[in-house]
Design a protein around this motif. Structure first.
Motif, PDB file in Angstrom:
ATOM      1  N   ASN A 274       0.848  -1.196   0.000  1.00 21.85           N
ATOM      2  CA  ASN A 274       0.000   0.000   0.000  1.00 21.85           C
ATOM      3  C   ASN A 274       0.884   1.247   0.000  1.00 21.85           C
ATOM      4  O   ASN A 274       0.795   2.113   0.861  1.00 21.85           O
ATOM      5  N   ARG A 280      -2.271  -0.755  -6.310  1.00 20.47           N
ATOM      6  CA  ARG A 280      -3.592  -1.015  -5.741  1.00 20.47           C
ATOM      7  C   ARG A 280      -4.027   0.167  -4.877  1.00 20.47           C
ATOM      8  O   ARG A 280      -3.241   0.723  -4.106  1.00 20.47           O
ATOM      9  N   TYR A 281      -5.289   0.520  -5.020  1.00 21.00           N
ATOM     10  CA  TYR A 281      -5.849   1.631  -4.281  1.00 21.00           C
ATOM     11  C   TYR A 281      -6.521   1.137  -2.992  1.00 21.00           C
ATOM     12  O   TYR A 281      -6.802  -0.058  -2.833  1.00 21.00           O
ATOM     13  N   GLU A 284      -9.535  -1.180  -3.069  1.00  9.98           N
ATOM     14  CA  GLU A 284      -9.259  -2.548  -3.511  1.00  9.98           C
ATOM     15  C   GLU A 284      -8.819  -3.416  -2.340  1.00  9.98           C
ATOM     16  O   GLU A 284      -9.216  -4.579  -2.231  1.00  9.98           O
ATOM     17  N   SER A 288     -11.258  -6.567  -1.089  1.00  9.32           N
ATOM     18  CA  SER A 288     -10.670  -7.911  -1.027  1.00  9.32           C
ATOM     19  C   SER A 288     -10.493  -8.394   0.412  1.00  9.32           C
ATOM     20  O   SER A 288     -10.000  -9.498   0.645  1.00  9.32           O
TER      21      SER A 288
END
Length: 450
Positions: A274, A280-281, A284, A288
């Motif tokens: 992150n 990936r934001y 997301e 998930s």
């Protein structure tokens, strides 16, 4: 929760004063080139007859609600202007502005495109946009929330129309927090977690979650790097000095903010991937279920609420943490006209129509975003998805202070945001705090002097 008045938040935050400050402090750099020069006195073309012709409108793909809103705009505008045709061009956000830049250089950029407030100065200060002064009378201008109208100005002239705004808050899985023993989550802005309380929540979750899961994800990824500044403002600091001509870092508040946010990694509160430059934001990671909390903008509510691909579980929202004070980020976008469009009146009529009360209301209700017109700021909007939570984001936006607006809209801010991406990434992967802040300060000063 009763939806707060957007007019009252701007008044309470002192943003009325930002209007004069923005106009006075946004000078410097080249003026508009010939292709972007105003074609009449202010308001001279505020009452155009129906227009004919073709124009292209480019925007990045967002939620289904945004696409629905823009499709509705196209249909209504064409119906109101027989003989007009609007071609919608939906482009992924990543690489959107690189494509706009190539188009402007090659002379084939779209007639109208979308631009965020933190990037508009890059274009208006270089004279690539159409001066919209002739198309808005004083009465028209008065319909917009003053600081957001000022956010689209350069040297006292508007080069865009403020279409909507947004800000960040925290979404969380109610069951995960409850199971971890976190039974009280702030439901009032005045009761938002302090940094110390937020750290305790993160530490508690870290101790309860399996190793492959993490307490939260942040939304500073890539072009969102500027959102880190919320922590600087919360700590009582600023990025620039009051003249907007010089960096105000390094500083004690900046050191405090960076040291605290570096703990996100050193204490494994966020996934190692992150990062600022990650792929990936925050939403997301949340969808998930790698994290039970995430910092997200209100425009992502439709994504999280999607019954098929959204969050599988019960979720709610709470406010950004606060330290010396509360603060948030200036999100949202304006619609601008290419200064070299072959049909300026048609393009200007289109952005005027997009920002009309009915169209803005419909768009914001579908896209789950906040309006920029004063009449809508005090109205109850019929948001299509989770209207109970949108009220929270609207209240979070009351922490959008004058300093945030002024600093986020200087012409050099796009370059500053790129600088923040580089230096924050370095800080979160091991670079010393003092070195990071010195490099940010030096880079900001260089950007402001260009």
């Amino acid at each position: 929760m009763q939806q707060p008045s957007r007019r009252s938040f701007l008044s309470a935050a002192g943003l009325g004063a930002a209007a004069a400050a923005l106009a006075a402090c946004s000078g410097g750099g080249p003026g508009p080139r010939a292709g972007a020069t105003a074609t009449g006195a202010a308001g001279a073309k505020a009452s155009l007859p129906p227009q004919k012709g073709k124009l292209t409108f480019s925007f990045w793909g967002g939620s289904d609600g945004e696409t629905k809103g823009f499709q509705h705009l196209k249909e209504k505008f064409e119906a109101a202007n027989p003989g007009a045709e609007v071609q919608l061009k939906v482009v992924p956000y990543d690489g959107f502005f690189a494509g706009i830049d190539r188009g402007l250089q090659a002379g084939n950029a779209p007639d109208v495109f979308r631009v965020d407030y933190t990037t508009i100065g890059k274009y208006s200060s270089k004279g690539t946009l159409l001066d919209l002064s002739p198309y808005f009378s004083a009465d028209d201008v008065a319909e917009f929330l003053p600081p957001l109208w000022q956010a689209v100005q350069y040297q006292g002239r508007p080069y865009g129309v403020p279409h909507q705004t947004d800000t960040s808050a925290i979404v969380y899985d109610t069951a995960v927090l409850r199971d971890a023993g976190i039974t009280t989550v702030p439901d009032k802005l005045a009761d938002a977690w302090t940094w110390e309380e937020f750290a305790q929540v993160a530490t508690t979750l870290r101790g309860k979650l399996p190793e492959q899961k993490f307490p939260f994800a942040y939304d500073w990824t890539r072009a969102g790097a500027f959102r880190w500044l919320s922590w600087l403002y919360q700590a009582g600091g600023t990025l620039l000095d009051p003249t907007l001509a010089k960096a105000a870092v390094p500083s004690d508040p900046a050191t405090k903010a960076l040291d605290f946010t570096k703990r996100f990694f050193t204490e494994k509160w966020v996934p190692a991937s992150n990062t600022i430059k990650g792929a990936r934001y925050s939403d997301e990671f949340f969808v998930s279920q790698i994290v039970p909390m995430a910092f997200v903008g209100d425009f992502l509510v439709p994504t999280l609420a999607d019954p098929k691909q959204g969050y599988k579980g019960e979720w709610a929202a709470t406010y950004m943490p606060q330290d010396v004070g509360a603060a948030s980020d200036l999100g949202g976008n304006a619609l601008v006209v290419n200064g070299e469009t072959k049909n300026a009146d048609l393009a200007a009529a289109f952005v005027r129509f997009a920002a009309s009360e009915d169209e803005m209301k419909y768009f914001c209700e579908q896209a789950i975003e906040l309006p920029t017109r004063s009449s809508l700021a005090t109205a109850k909007l019929d948001y299509a998805i989770r209207p109970d939570l949108v009220a929270l984001w609207a209240e979070q936006a009351t922490t959008l202070g004058e300093t945030v607006v002024k600093e986020s809209t200087v012409p050099a801010f796009s370059s500053i945001n790129t600088l923040l991406q580089e230096q924050l990434e370095a800080a979160f992967t091991g670079q010393e705090t003092a070195q990071t802040l010195q490099r940010i300060g030096d880079g900001v000063n260089q950007a402001l002097q260009r």
